[in-house]
Design an enzyme around this catalytic site. Structure first.
Site, PDB file in Angstrom:
ATOM      1  N   SER A 144     -34.873 -47.633  33.406  1.00  0.00           N
ATOM      2  CA  SER A 144     -34.909 -46.611  32.363  1.00  0.00           C
ATOM      3  C   SER A 144     -33.728 -46.754  31.419  1.00  0.00           C
ATOM      4  CB  SER A 144     -34.871 -45.222  33.012  1.00  0.00           C
ATOM      5  OG  SER A 144     -34.601 -44.211  32.065  1.00  0.00           O
ATOM      6  N   TYR A 199     -30.621 -38.868  38.129  1.00  0.00           N
ATOM      7  CA  TYR A 199     -31.759 -39.746  37.881  1.00  0.00           C
ATOM      8  C   TYR A 199     -31.302 -41.075  37.301  1.00  0.00           C
ATOM      9  CZ  TYR A 199     -35.609 -41.875  35.346  1.00  0.00           C
ATOM     10  OH  TYR A 199     -36.503 -42.790  34.835  1.00  0.00           O
ATOM     11  N   LYS A 215     -31.354 -45.058  38.890  1.00  0.00           N
ATOM     12  CA  LYS A 215     -31.940 -46.222  38.231  1.00  0.00           C
ATOM     13  C   LYS A 215     -30.922 -47.354  38.120  1.00  0.00           C
ATOM     14  CE  LYS A 215     -36.201 -45.136  37.602  1.00  0.00           C
ATOM     15  NZ  LYS A 215     -37.255 -45.900  38.316  1.00  0.00           N
TER      16      LYS A 215
END
Length: 334
Positions: A117, A141, A145
């Site tokens: 991402s 988050y 990643k």
């Protein structure tokens, strides 16, 4: 060649399954259906309901379907939720990846593609974000990643696995109405939901240092994104077949910025709505501008996005309307 696609019943995953099967690749889907929908999986494609945290399910699936490559899309992906539940996000996204890579290494699989991402970059103060822009994620988050990328590359070097990490920018649109994004977490469906309620789109802040004061983002059509997975997966298989265990990290974007206000105006235009957007205070952590440089993927894989923002909006609106009818909502689609 058989690819295991984890998360293949989700919005993005189902588009990857579609692209790969249309191109003649053999695939098997593994999905826990926590957010995925089994109806997204095409007839004839095996679906294994299970978690990447379950090593027994992984080993059995890899053996039964003779898996030779993995495209890993399963994971949790909501920034705000990750702030509230960081332990869960690390468990699902990092520990799940660890267990999957253990199974891959044990089975002797030699190519692995990881869904990453643009959140790994955080708030980059640059006109175009290249793959060499320093990574400074601003949420659990994004951290998972980035940690996932480190883990994938390290496992690749240690076990002779060709690897790729694809850093998505803002995904929108749909290839078919049945595969549309039904979650209301990204800008386009968030605007659609407001319009259905007869309200103007919500803009979070209009005092950014941009031409119209609103944030600028790079939007990529999900069909283009799926094609990028196909091209990358085939390149990894080619490398692995030649005993060349490279690692590749690339942005998936168009290299063009669109402001939030411009996007809202385009959505209104394509849907026939006239509601004026409502400006509310900024959200914490929103960078003013994040636009991808897509030069590396063009050079390495010969890939370039084909769809524009208009195509994203038109297809997404068609899909939104189809799911609204399916759900029994009868709001007029203007």
């Amino acid at each position: 060649m058989t690819f295991l696609i984890t998360g293949g019943a989700g919005y993005i995953g189902s588009h990857v399954v579609r692209a790969m099967t249309l191109a003649g690749e053999q695939v098997v889907v593994l999905d826990d259906l926590s957010t995925g929908d089994e109806d997204r999986v095409p007839e004839g494609v095996p679906l294994v309901v299970g978690s990447v945290l379950d090593r027994l399910v992984l080993d059995r699936t890899i053996a039964e379907h003779r898996v030779t490559g993995v495209v890993h899309l399963a994971g949790k992906k909501q920034v705000g939720e990750s702030v509230d539940k960081p332990l869960w996000y690390y468990q699902e996204n990092v520990q799940g990846l660890t267990v999957l890579l253990e199974a891959v290494a044990h089975a002797g699989i030699r190519n692995f593609l990881f869904s990453s991402s643009a959140s790994v970059y955080g708030m980059p103060d640059v006109d175009l974000v290249t793959e060499d822009t320093p990574c400074a994620p601003m949420s659990p988050y994004g951290e998972t990643k980035l940690a996932g990328e480190w883990l994938v590359r390290a496992a690749g070097r240690a076990h002779g696995i060709a690897t790729a990490c694809l850093r998505y920018f803002n995904v929108a649109g749909t290839a078919t109405p049945e595969l549309a994004d039904t979650g209301v977490f990204n800008l386009v469906p968030m605007v659609f939901e407001r319009l259905d309620a007869g309200e103007g789109a919500r803009i979070f802040g209009d005092d950014y240092p941009t031409p119209d004061g609103t944030c600028i983002r790079d939007y990529i059509h999900v069909e283009d994104l799926a094609d990028a997975h196909l091209v990358a997966a085939r390149k990894l298989a080619q490398w692995a077949g030649a005993g060349d265990y490279k690692d590749l990290t690339v942005n998936i974007g168009r290299g063009e910025g669109v402001s939030v206000r411009e996007m809202v105006e385009l959505i209104n235009e394509h849907t026939g709505h006239t509601e004026e957007p409502v400006v509310t205070p900024r959200r914490p952590g929103d960078p003013a501008k994040v636009v991808a440089s897509a030069d590396r993927i063009a050079a390495e894989l010969g890939w370039k996005a084909r769809h524009d923002v208009d195509a994203m909006i038109i297809s997404a609106w068609e899909g939104w309307g189809a799911h609204r009818v399916t759900a029994g909502h009868h709001t007029e689609q203007r």
